[in-house]
Design a protein around this motif. Structure first.
Motif, PDB file in Angstrom:
ATOM      1  N   LEU A 345      -6.523  32.095  -8.798  1.00  0.00           N
ATOM      2  CA  LEU A 345      -5.137  31.673  -9.018  1.00  0.00           C
ATOM      3  C   LEU A 345      -4.145  32.555  -8.262  1.00  0.00           C
ATOM      4  O   LEU A 345      -3.135  32.059  -7.750  1.00  0.00           O
ATOM      5  CB  LEU A 345      -4.830  31.656 -10.520  1.00  0.00           C
ATOM      6  N   CYS A 358      -3.550  23.395 -12.151  1.00  0.00           N
ATOM      7  CA  CYS A 358      -4.919  23.814 -12.430  1.00  0.00           C
ATOM      8  C   CYS A 358      -5.508  22.997 -13.578  1.00  0.00           C
ATOM      9  O   CYS A 358      -4.934  22.947 -14.672  1.00  0.00           O
ATOM     10  CB  CYS A 358      -4.950  25.301 -12.788  1.00  0.00           C
ATOM     11  N   PHE A 360      -8.736  23.178 -15.745  1.00  0.00           N
ATOM     12  CA  PHE A 360      -9.805  24.152 -16.011  1.00  0.00           C
ATOM     13  C   PHE A 360     -10.731  23.666 -17.126  1.00  0.00           C
ATOM     14  O   PHE A 360     -10.277  23.202 -18.167  1.00  0.00           O
ATOM     15  CB  PHE A 360      -9.195  25.500 -16.403  1.00  0.00           C
ATOM     16  N   LEU A 379      -4.548  31.641 -17.435  1.00  0.00           N
ATOM     17  CA  LEU A 379      -4.135  30.233 -17.446  1.00  0.00           C
ATOM     18  C   LEU A 379      -2.619  30.050 -17.530  1.00  0.00           C
ATOM     19  O   LEU A 379      -2.121  28.939 -17.352  1.00  0.00           O
ATOM     20  CB  LEU A 379      -4.840  29.495 -18.599  1.00  0.00           C
ATOM     21  N   LYS A 380      -1.905  31.147 -17.766  1.00  0.00           N
ATOM     22  CA  LYS A 380      -0.439  31.086 -17.730  1.00  0.00           C
ATOM     23  C   LYS A 380       0.104  31.134 -16.300  1.00  0.00           C
ATOM     24  O   LYS A 380       1.291  30.885 -16.075  1.00  0.00           O
ATOM     25  CB  LYS A 380       0.148  32.253 -18.537  1.00  0.00           C
ATOM     26  N   PRO A 382      -0.667  29.249 -13.331  1.00  0.00           N
ATOM     27  CA  PRO A 382      -0.309  28.048 -12.570  1.00  0.00           C
ATOM     28  C   PRO A 382       1.016  27.451 -13.047  1.00  0.00           C
ATOM     29  O   PRO A 382       1.480  27.724 -14.159  1.00  0.00           O
ATOM     30  CB  PRO A 382      -1.466  27.086 -12.870  1.00  0.00           C
ATOM     31  N   THR A 385      -0.916  23.619 -16.224  1.00  0.00           N
ATOM     32  CA  THR A 385      -2.299  23.859 -16.652  1.00  0.00           C
ATOM     33  C   THR A 385      -2.787  22.740 -17.549  1.00  0.00           C
ATOM     34  O   THR A 385      -2.159  22.419 -18.563  1.00  0.00           O
ATOM     35  CB  THR A 385      -2.421  25.200 -17.404  1.00  0.00           C
ATOM     36  N   LEU A 387      -6.477  21.371 -19.467  1.00  0.00           N
ATOM     37  CA  LEU A 387      -7.801  21.845 -19.885  1.00  0.00           C
ATOM     38  C   LEU A 387      -8.711  20.672 -20.223  1.00  0.00           C
ATOM     39  O   LEU A 387      -8.270  19.686 -20.828  1.00  0.00           O
ATOM     40  CB  LEU A 387      -7.681  22.748 -21.112  1.00  0.00           C
ATOM     41  N   VAL A 410      -1.005  28.764 -24.281  1.00  0.00           N
ATOM     42  CA  VAL A 410      -0.496  28.639 -22.904  1.00  0.00           C
ATOM     43  C   VAL A 410       0.643  27.629 -22.893  1.00  0.00           C
ATOM     44  O   VAL A 410       0.413  26.429 -23.097  1.00  0.00           O
ATOM     45  CB  VAL A 410      -1.619  28.195 -21.933  1.00  0.00           C
ATOM     46  N   ALA A 413       0.500  23.729 -21.698  1.00  0.00           N
ATOM     47  CA  ALA A 413      -0.872  23.308 -21.400  1.00  0.00           C
ATOM     48  C   ALA A 413      -1.276  22.134 -22.290  1.00  0.00           C
ATOM     49  O   ALA A 413      -0.899  22.063 -23.456  1.00  0.00           O
ATOM     50  CB  ALA A 413      -1.842  24.465 -21.589  1.00  0.00           C
TER      51      ALA A 413
END
Length: 460
Positions: A345, A358, A360, A379-380, A382, A385, A387, A410, A413
């Motif tokens: 990242l 992203c 993930f 993960l913070k 991008p 985010t 998932l 996050v 997210a």
């Protein structure tokens, strides 16, 4: 007295490989066949690997049948095959020795003058691939075993006739402790595979034992800038170090142009190779220094090192270009540990895209729980985010964790209920100037491929 596989890898012996089509089993079968053993095997399904082995005269049975082991001198099994397997059970009943894949590779290594083993919590596949490019540029005809696909080879392995074998060496279940390295590279050490190891100290002890396998006339190459690696090797004599800025081997004159680095590899204070990498990221500069250091220890010229690294365009699933959709660029990456995720990242955020999106897929429940805070922090990074649900791999969810737990920490997210829905979200969001990343060690790459197909359909 314990049975030793080395006594069985002898011309004329009948070896049966259970799971012969696997990424490190099929090259193993090819090497054993080349050494004059009578090799057979079994797998659950037909594949290009199985077809290739049959073309060499190695019989392969589809399905695991007890009668397949009759008359064999010894059995080698892949890590995914357990004692309940019908062939393994039949071998035990008949008193036929059963060995692990790693034991076989460890024995084979003894036949090579140079056995270069690349280890580390992350970066192994890329660095092993870089070493392969260098060895091919130097024309030393190496045998190679990589845990991923290398475009140069069209596969993850190569059976050569030279005196050098290059292997990606994994610490999981201590499998690399069956190896016989003459040159051992340790890229980094972090707490990982905590479904097997107790804690970081346990992981460090495993890497120390790996380094101790190297004979006195061999070499241990270690990342001198990684505190855990140095702690694991504390007090060990004769260790050579590499690093970005310091060590027996390091980089100088590092410059960046359009996201790609050029630098000099310095050995004992003298520049020995000028490198122009075609892959981005500081982590890849570090991987390249490790690969160059290993090559120099093996006596490979700076010119071959420069040529090999310049030709390297990445390993499969390591920042692998997938295509475009609605003007957005799609890449896929295997990162599944917070260290890898941060490196990916940080590189992605430095490439000048307007947004980094992203998607993930966490890999295993135990890793997600053990490294939860580190995953959240990564993960913070991008701009957006998404998932997917956790990829179970070999596990059951005994620890009570889900991707929603990560998403809750996050901001912004979201967890996709399915890959189809995730693909739709990414498609709707995509616009020119975006970098879309599909990330994880499971099957998340299929989302990037589906997106790229939509992009292709738009053009037609």
């Amino acid at each position: 007295m314990a049975t030793i596989i080395h006594d069985y890898i002898v011309p004329g012996k009948r070896a049966h490989l259970v799971g012969i089509g696997g990424v490190s089993m099929s090259p193993l079968a090819e090497v054993l066949h080349g050494e004059g053993l009578r090799v057979s095997g079994s797998d659950m399904q037909e594949s290009s690997s199985v077809e290739h082995l049959r073309s060499l005269g190695i019989p392969v049975t589809i399905g695991h049948l007890p009668e397949s082991v009759e008359g064999k001198d010894f059995i080698i099994r892949t890590a995914a095959v357990h004692d309940g397997n019908p062939e393994i059970a039949a071998a035990r009943e008949q008193g036929i020795p059963v060995f692990e894949r790693a034991e076989a590779w460890g024995s084979i290594m003894r036949r090579y003058e140079n056995a270069l083993c690349i280890s580390g919590t992350h970066g192994k596949t890329t660095t092993t691939s870089m070493c392969t490019h260098i060895a091919m540029a130097a024309r030393i005809d190496p045998t190679v075993m990589i845990g991923g696909t290398l475009p140069l080879l069209g596969t993850g392995h190569r059976v050569g006739k030279g005196e050098t074998i290059i292997l990606e060496s994994c610490e999981y279940c201590n499998s690399f402790l069956s190896f016989s390295p003459t040159v051992a590279v340790i890229l980094n050490i972090e707490a990982d595979h905590l479904d097997f190891f107790e804690d970081l100290e346990d992981v460090e002890n495993s890497f120390r034992a790996f380094a101790d396998l190297v004979p006195k006339d061999g070499a241990v190459l270690a990342n001198g800038e990684d505190a855990n690696t140095m702690e694991a090797l504390r007090g060990k004599k004769g260790v050579l170090t590499f690093g970005l800025e310091q060590g027996d081997f390091h980089a100088e004159n590092l410059k960046w142009k359009a996201g790609l680095p050029t630098f000099d590899v310095v050995q004992d204070g003298k520049p020995v190779a000028h490198i122009s990498l075609q892959v981005p990221g500081v982590h890849n500069v570090k991987n390249a220094i490790a690969a160059a250091a290993a090559a120099l220890v093996l006596g490979i010229s700076g010119e071959a090192i420069a040529r090999g690294l310049n030709d390297f365009r990445g390993a499969g699933r390591r920042f692998e270009y997938k295509g475009k959709v609605k003007g957005a660029t799609i890449y896929d990456d295997y990162a599944h540990h917070p260290g890898e995720l941060n490196a990916l990242l940080d590189t992605a955020m430095s490439l000048g895209y307007q947004r980094v999106i992203c998607a993930f897929q966490p890999h295993t429940y135990t890793r997600t729980k053990a490294l939860f805070d580190e995953f959240v922090a990564a993960l913070k990074k991008p701009n957006v985010t998404f998932l997917a649900e956790i990829y179970a791999a070999r596990e059951k969810n005994d620890v009570g964790i889900s991707s929603q737990d990560l998403a809750d920490q996050v901001p912004g997210a979201l967890v996709a209920p399915s890959f189809a829905e995730l693909t739709n979200w990414l498609y709707r969001l995509a616009r020119p100037g975006d970098l879309i990343l599909t990330v994880g060690a499971g099957n998340i790459y299929t989302v990037g491929e589906a997106l790229a197909k939509r992009g292709q359909a738009e053009k037609q």
